[in-house]
Scaffold this motif. Structure first.
Motif, mmCIF file in Angstrom:
data_model
loop_
_atom_site.group_PDB
_atom_site.id
_atom_site.type_symbol
_atom_site.label_atom_id
_atom_site.label_comp_id
_atom_site.label_asym_id
_atom_site.label_seq_id
_atom_site.Cartn_x
_atom_site.Cartn_y
_atom_site.Cartn_z
ATOM 1 N N LEU A 58 35.066 40.387 -20.201
ATOM 2 C CA LEU A 58 35.959 41.528 -20.378
ATOM 3 C C LEU A 58 35.214 42.832 -20.151
ATOM 4 N N GLY A 59 35.069 43.165 -18.866
ATOM 5 C CA GLY A 59 34.501 44.438 -18.447
ATOM 6 C C GLY A 59 35.553 45.190 -17.642
ATOM 7 N N ARG A 60 35.329 46.470 -17.443
ATOM 8 C CA ARG A 60 36.332 47.301 -16.749
ATOM 9 C C ARG A 60 36.642 46.787 -15.347
ATOM 10 N N VAL A 63 44.997 46.767 -16.466
ATOM 11 C CA VAL A 63 46.142 46.766 -15.544
ATOM 12 C C VAL A 63 47.084 45.617 -15.891
ATOM 13 N N LEU A 64 46.519 44.464 -16.186
ATOM 14 C CA LEU A 64 47.324 43.296 -16.560
ATOM 15 C C LEU A 64 48.135 43.582 -17.810
ATOM 16 N N LEU A 65 47.534 44.220 -18.799
ATOM 17 C CA LEU A 65 48.259 44.558 -20.033
ATOM 18 C C LEU A 65 49.386 45.550 -19.753
ATOM 19 N N ASP A 66 49.104 46.551 -18.912
ATOM 20 C CA ASP A 66 50.150 47.523 -18.542
ATOM 21 C C ASP A 66 51.322 46.825 -17.853
ATOM 22 N N TYR A 67 51.012 45.949 -16.903
ATOM 23 C CA TYR A 67 52.062 45.215 -16.188
ATOM 24 C C TYR A 67 52.892 44.370 -17.157
ATOM 25 N N PHE A 68 52.200 43.730 -18.077
ATOM 26 C CA PHE A 68 52.863 42.869 -19.051
ATOM 27 C C PHE A 68 53.811 43.686 -19.922
ATOM 28 N N ALA A 69 53.330 44.848 -20.388
ATOM 29 C CA ALA A 69 54.146 45.697 -21.268
ATOM 30 C C ALA A 69 55.360 46.279 -20.546
#
Length: 418
Positions: free
Chosen positions: A218-220, A226-232
């Motif tokens: 889990l590095g930048r 981006v995955l979390l943003d897409y999921f939300a």
């Protein structure tokens, strides 16, 4: 052939480079070749060989992927490798151990192969503050130009390596050699159903939920944000879709905080570090593998998930095109809406269609085993060996070490006198 593989990190550490080198070593040895791995060991003050690995004294460097940094010069190391009589020296990293591989290949007049595994422009933030990154990038590109010019052959796991080295000013062709997967460890027969049950109970995974996972450090550079943003932006609670993020790394606290702020922490689970031999059981709890990273060349974690039958949802990356084929081993998406649409598309498939897709995914990685990796690289090695023999006939045998070279290597030697 006698082949020396130089890598800054090796077992028991697990990362993509270690998996690649271990698979290559095993594949070459099965084909009847002798292999010596040269790596760094922060827990020793002397060079020693154990189980086919030459361990070199090193200093700990936690800032960058827990590598140990060894001195690039050591007379003891040179002598031990000279006794091994390598026909090929193959470097897999670019720091102390890798630099010594370059020097030793030149001294012993042995062909040098260089595999670039990492797109370092995406990792510069580990070693430099943001305002200095443009300057550090220029120096970095100059350094890779130095490495590329000294290699007789260059390989990399995707065409992305060719583009990066071209930007650095390296004109040589890159031999694209796909990453390997340990097929014997990542197959359905290896799944422990009792452990799968325990994992599902631990994370409260229900049978009617679609579990989508990502695995990696889990590095930048992995773009999990981006995955979390897409999921939300897209996934609704009524969809019964959950995200399992497998792995540890410096960005984990900020990613967990991001999930809380986006109010998706009830459908996103961070497992933390999972031992490599347990990954197959975690993948067996999941339905799909997803990645939004644009820094990976040919992700080994992704290949391991595919070997267990997980179709991949892959953010479009022009230079990794062809790794995922729509409907054969996964789906490509360009944005949040397409990612969501592909999840729903998979969820709507019948059990028979899902089973057929899983079999298709497994078939797609069957040529990514150790023997295949060894075969790819033996073609490169044999070509260089013939070139080197022809060159030796024209220009004479390997020379003895000069006084200057002996002095340089002795000066950098870290071994204590016995």
């Amino acid at each position: 052939m006698n082949i020396a593989l130089f890598t800054e990190t090796y077992l028991p550490y697990i990362n993509g480079v270690v998996t690649h080198v271990k698979s290559l070593k095993d594949g070459l040895e099965r084909a009847g070749h002798k292999v010596l791995v040269v790596s760094a060991d922060i827990n020793t003050h002397r060079h020693y060989i154990e189980n086919g690995v030459l361990w070199c004294p090193a200093k700990e460097f936690k800032r960058f992927y827990d590598y140990g940094l060894a001195s690039p010069v050591s007379l003891k190391r040179l002598r031990m490798i000279k006794r091994f009589k390598p026909d090929i020296i193959h470097i897999h990293n670019e720091f102390g151990v890798g630099l010594s591989g370059i020097a030793i290949a030149k001294i012993l007049k042995v062909p040098l192969v260089y595999t670039l595994h990492t797109m370092y422009d995406d990792y510069l933030y580990y070693i430099a503050p943001k305002p200095l990154i443009p300057v550090v990038r220029r120096f970095s590109h100059r350094y890779f130009r130095f490495l590329g010019k000294r290699a007789a052959a260059i390989t990399g796991p995707s065409p992305k390596v060719q583009e990066f080295l071209s930007e650095c000013g390296v004109a040589k062709k890159v031999n694209v050699v796909p990453n390997p997967v340990e097929l014997d460890k990542f197959q359905l027969e290896c799944v422990d159903q009792e452990k799968v049950k325990q994992i599902k109970e631990k994370y409260h995974i229900q049978d009617d939920e679609l579990i989508v996972c990502f695995c990696g450090r889990l590095g930048r550079e992995k773009s999990v944000d981006v995955l979390l943003d897409y999921f939300a932006q897209t996934v609704d609670r009524a969809d019964k879709i959950r995200l399992l993020v497998i792995g540890e790394g410096p960005s984990r606290p900020e990613l967990e905080e991001q999930a809380r702020k986006l109010k998706i922490d009830d459908v996103v689970t961070f497992t933390g570090k999972v031992m490599h031999d347990e990954l197959v059981n975690y993948y067996a709890c999941c339905n799909l593998y997803v990645t939004t990273s644009l820094s990976d060349t040919n992700s080994i974690s992704m290949l391991e998930a595919m070997a267990t039958g997980l179709p991949v949802l892959h953010r479009f990356d022009k230079l990794n095109e062809g790794q995922i084929v729509m409907g054969v081993n996964g789906y490509i998406f360009y944005d949040a809406e397409e990612m969501y649409s592909q999840m729903l598309k998979y969820k709507s498939l019948s059990d028979e269609q899902k089973l057929a897709l899983r079999h298709s995914v497994i078939e797609s990685v069957k040529k990514s085993g150790q023997e295949n990796l060894a075969h790819y690289l033996l073609d490169v090695y044999h070509h260089l060996e013939v070139e080197n023999e022809n060159h030796s006939k024209r220009h004479g045998k390997k020379r003895k070490l000069s006084v200057f070279e002996l002095d340089v290597f002795h000066h950098g030697d870290q071994d204590k006198e016995e």
